[in-house]
Scaffold this motif. Structure first.
Motif, PDB file in Angstrom:
ATOM      1  N   ALA A  37       0.841  -1.201   0.000  1.00 25.36           N
ATOM      2  CA  ALA A  37       0.000   0.000   0.000  1.00 25.36           C
ATOM      3  C   ALA A  37       0.875   1.250   0.000  1.00 25.36           C
ATOM      4  O   ALA A  37       0.648   2.182  -0.770  1.00 25.36           O
ATOM      5  N   ILE A  38       1.914   1.250   0.840  1.00 28.08           N
ATOM      6  CA  ILE A  38       2.851   2.381   0.873  1.00 28.08           C
ATOM      7  C   ILE A  38       3.584   2.489  -0.461  1.00 28.08           C
ATOM      8  O   ILE A  38       3.749   3.578  -1.006  1.00 28.08           O
ATOM      9  N   TRP A  39       4.012   1.365  -0.994  1.00 30.33           N
ATOM     10  CA  TRP A  39       4.714   1.324  -2.281  1.00 30.33           C
ATOM     11  C   TRP A  39       3.854   1.962  -3.372  1.00 30.33           C
ATOM     12  O   TRP A  39       4.338   2.779  -4.153  1.00 30.33           O
ATOM     13  N   GLU A  40       2.569   1.628  -3.409  1.00 31.59           N
ATOM     14  CA  GLU A  40       1.656   2.194  -4.407  1.00 31.59           C
ATOM     15  C   GLU A  40       1.451   3.691  -4.195  1.00 31.59           C
ATOM     16  O   GLU A  40       1.428   4.460  -5.154  1.00 31.59           O
ATOM     17  N   MET A  41       1.320   4.114  -2.929  1.00 32.07           N
ATOM     18  CA  MET A  41       1.136   5.538  -2.640  1.00 32.07           C
ATOM     19  C   MET A  41       2.334   6.362  -3.097  1.00 32.07           C
ATOM     20  O   MET A  41       2.198   7.517  -3.459  1.00 32.07           O
ATOM     21  N   GLN A  42       3.509   5.736  -3.075  1.00 35.54           N
ATOM     22  CA  GLN A  42       4.730   6.427  -3.470  1.00 35.54           C
ATOM     23  C   GLN A  42       5.017   6.279  -4.960  1.00 35.54           C
ATOM     24  O   GLN A  42       6.075   6.680  -5.428  1.00 35.54           O
ATOM     25  N   GLY A  43       4.085   5.698  -5.698  1.00 30.12           N
ATOM     26  CA  GLY A  43       4.252   5.563  -7.140  1.00 30.12           C
ATOM     27  C   GLY A  43       5.239   4.483  -7.540  1.00 30.12           C
ATOM     28  O   GLY A  43       5.880   4.586  -8.584  1.00 30.12           O
ATOM     29  N   GLY A  44       5.341   3.443  -6.732  1.00 28.38           N
ATOM     30  CA  GLY A  44       6.284   2.359  -7.003  1.00 28.38           C
ATOM     31  C   GLY A  44       6.067   1.710  -8.360  1.00 28.38           C
ATOM     32  O   GLY A  44       4.940   1.557  -8.815  1.00 28.38           O
ATOM     33  N   THR A  45       7.164   1.358  -8.998  1.00 27.97           N
ATOM     34  CA  THR A  45       7.081   0.676 -10.295  1.00 27.97           C
ATOM     35  C   THR A  45       7.830  -0.637 -10.296  1.00 27.97           C
ATOM     36  O   THR A  45       7.572  -1.494 -11.133  1.00 27.97           O
ATOM     37  N   ILE A  46       8.758  -0.815  -9.370  1.00 29.26           N
ATOM     38  CA  ILE A  46       9.448  -2.089  -9.232  1.00 29.26           C
ATOM     39  C   ILE A  46       9.555  -2.421  -7.744  1.00 29.26           C
ATOM     40  O   ILE A  46       9.574  -1.531  -6.908  1.00 29.26           O
ATOM     41  N   GLY A  47       9.584  -3.677  -7.429  1.00 30.40           N
ATOM     42  CA  GLY A  47       9.798  -4.105  -6.064  1.00 30.40           C
ATOM     43  C   GLY A  47       8.557  -4.432  -5.271  1.00 30.40           C
ATOM     44  O   GLY A  47       8.615  -4.544  -4.055  1.00 30.40           O
ATOM     45  N   GLU A  48       7.415  -4.607  -5.927  1.00 24.91           N
ATOM     46  CA  GLU A  48       6.194  -4.975  -5.214  1.00 24.91           C
ATOM     47  C   GLU A  48       6.375  -6.345  -4.557  1.00 24.91           C
ATOM     48  O   GLU A  48       6.911  -7.269  -5.156  1.00 24.91           O
ATOM     49  N   LEU A  49       5.928  -6.456  -3.290  1.00 22.56           N
ATOM     50  CA  LEU A  49       5.999  -7.738  -2.594  1.00 22.56           C
ATOM     51  C   LEU A  49       5.004  -8.709  -3.192  1.00 22.56           C
ATOM     52  O   LEU A  49       3.864  -8.341  -3.485  1.00 22.56           O
ATOM     53  N   GLN A  50       5.426  -9.927  -3.382  1.00 23.12           N
ATOM     54  CA  GLN A  50       4.581 -10.970  -3.963  1.00 23.12           C
ATOM     55  C   GLN A  50       4.239 -12.010  -2.928  1.00 23.12           C
ATOM     56  O   GLN A  50       5.051 -12.308  -2.038  1.00 23.12           O
ATOM     57  N   GLU A  51       3.055 -12.585  -3.008  1.00 24.90           N
ATOM     58  CA  GLU A  51       2.690 -13.697  -2.147  1.00 24.90           C
ATOM     59  C   GLU A  51       3.202 -14.987  -2.751  1.00 24.90           C
ATOM     60  O   GLU A  51       3.215 -15.151  -3.971  1.00 24.90           O
ATOM     61  N   TYR A  52       3.611 -15.885  -1.911  1.00 23.11           N
ATOM     62  CA  TYR A  52       4.086 -17.188  -2.381  1.00 23.11           C
ATOM     63  C   TYR A  52       3.192 -18.279  -1.896  1.00 23.11           C
ATOM     64  O   TYR A  52       2.588 -18.255  -0.911  1.00 23.11           O
TER      65      TYR A  52
END
Length: 52
Positions: A37-52
């Protein structure tokens, strides 16, 4: 920490506050979602956490 949010001009201040308040009382029940959620708010484009 909450006082800092009150004076800061944050586009997503309410969302940040909700996450930080949970973490301040050791509520990590959504620790798999909060960083993204923080990553998206900051406009993240790489490094999203993935579920395994």
């Amino acid at each position: 920490m909450p006082n800092t949010l009150e004076v800061a001009d944050l586009t997503y201040g309410i969302e940040y506050r909700a996450i930080l308040e949970k973490w301040a009382v050791d509520d990590f029940s959504e620790v798999d979602k909060d960083p993204n959620a923080i990553w998206e708010m900051q406009g993240g484009t790489i490094g999203e956490l993935q579920e395994y």
